[in-house]
Design a protein around this motif. Structure first.
Motif, PDB file in Angstrom:
ATOM      1  N   ASN A  76       0.162  -4.561   3.754  1.00 36.56           N
ATOM      2  CA  ASN A  76      -0.673  -5.558   2.937  1.00 36.56           C
ATOM      3  C   ASN A  76      -1.077  -4.937   1.668  1.00 36.56           C
ATOM      4  N   GLY A  77      -1.335  -5.630   0.648  1.00 43.10           N
ATOM      5  CA  GLY A  77      -1.783  -4.988  -0.702  1.00 43.10           C
ATOM      6  C   GLY A  77      -1.799  -5.951  -1.955  1.00 43.10           C
ATOM      7  N   THR A 119       2.687  -2.343  -7.472  1.00 42.62           N
ATOM      8  CA  THR A 119       2.584  -2.779  -6.072  1.00 42.62           C
ATOM      9  C   THR A 119       1.707  -1.899  -5.484  1.00 42.62           C
ATOM     10  N   THR A 157      -0.180  -0.811  -1.786  1.00 41.72           N
ATOM     11  CA  THR A 157      -0.188  -1.567  -0.570  1.00 41.72           C
ATOM     12  C   THR A 157      -0.332  -0.297   0.299  1.00 41.72           C
TER      13      THR A 157
END
Length: 322
Positions: free
Chosen positions: A231-232, A300, A302
């Motif tokens: 998740n992130g 991104t 995460t």
């Protein structure tokens, strides 16, 4: 003594005869000549006028014939000189290659007729067309990308750090960041995987004076986080073609976070990791890049690995662009 000559006798009759003859001759010479009657004089003047007019007509006719003959001779002379001889081959345009000779317009058409022109007019010269010189575009520099990591100051002034644009999460809710008022809008929140939640216990504090919808704030400790491996958050910075620097303020709690940065689809990409197994850790990651205008630099952030079953997570506080 000389002999005396007898005196000559004069005949009175003969003397009178000679005197009379002289008087008669004198009278005849002084007598005016007889004049013509008036009708005869008028006829004589009319005949003289007719004779004068006839002479003038003959003279005018003779002069006109002479002028016409001279003109014909001149035209023949000029035509003879304007015709090409075997030694003077005509140029490709149909005119003799003789320098200095007078030439009359050719009787045969050497070019297509142009509508609207009267005989003996020259065709209009074509208007010079503008020469367009194309300037080659300067070569496009290849995209560049450099990542570096540093500690976050105790207090961050987003108004100064993000002179072009900035975002802050937490104070306005988990999914509604506060952003720079009248900024460039080059920073984008693209969401991410996992549920977000807010947190108000960060060690670093943030302030600003040009925000929206929160106009100003000081010493804000809020942020957002998401738990669990995979998740992130996903962010983007839109390039304007100039060298830019984006600083991401992030952290981990009992996890290892992975930041992947990619310039466009085929541009350079780099990865940076932040790890803390027992407590929390905050870091400022500086992203220096240059790319063609409109290119997206994707970030991104995460959870690569969680070290506790109780919500090992990655957090996000702010990002500033200049």
């Amino acid at each position: 003594m000389a002999e005396e000559k007898p005196a000559r006798s004069v005949d009175p009759a003969s003397h009178r005869t000679r005197s009379g003859r002289r008087r008669a001759e004198s009278a005849r010479s002084s007598t005016p000549a007889p004049t013509s009657p008036p009708s005869a004089q008028g006829a004589t003047r009319a005949a003289a006028r007719r004779l004068a007019r006839a002479r003038r007509r003959r003279r005018t006719t003779v002069e006109a014939v002479a002028a016409l003959a001279g003109l014909l001779a001149l035209v023949g002379y000029v035509s003879w000189w304007s015709e090409p001889t075997p030694d003077d081959q005509p140029d490709p345009d149909g005119l003799p290659a003789v320098v200095g000779r007078p030439a009359l317009p050719s009787g045969s058409a050497t070019a297509d007729a142009v509508p609207g022109l009267r005989p003996r007019e020259r065709s209009p010269s074509p208007s010079p067309s503008a020469t367009v010189v194309s300037t080659p575009a300067p070569p496009t520099a290849p995209p560049t990308l450099v990542l570096s990591r540093s500690d976050i100051p105790a207090t961050v002034d987003l108004t100064e750090a993000g002179r072009r644009d900035w975002l802050h999460w937490g104070l306005g809710g988990a999914t509604s960041p506060v952003r720079k008022r009248d900024g460039s809008a080059d920073l984008r929140d693209l969401g991410g995987r996992g549920d977000r939640d807010t947190w108000d216990g960060n060690q670093e504090l943030f302030r600003w004076r040009d925000g929206a919808p929160v106009d100003s704030a000081g010493d804000v400790a809020d942020g957002v986080y998401t738990c669990g491996a995979g998740n992130g958050f996903r962010l983007a910075v839109v390039s304007d073609g100039q060298p830019r620097t984006a600083t991401v303020y992030l952290g981990v709690w009992m996890a290892r976070g992975r930041l992947d940065v990619r310039v466009g689809d085929d541009g350079p990409r780099q990865t940076l990791r932040v790890e803390e197994r027992h407590t929390s850790l905050s870091s400022g990651v500086t992203v220096r890049f240059q790319a063609p205008q409109g290119t997206r630099v994707l970030l991104t952030w995460t959870v690569e690995e969680a070290f506790t079953p109780h919500c090992g997570n990655v957090g996000l506080q702010a990002v500033a662009l200049r």
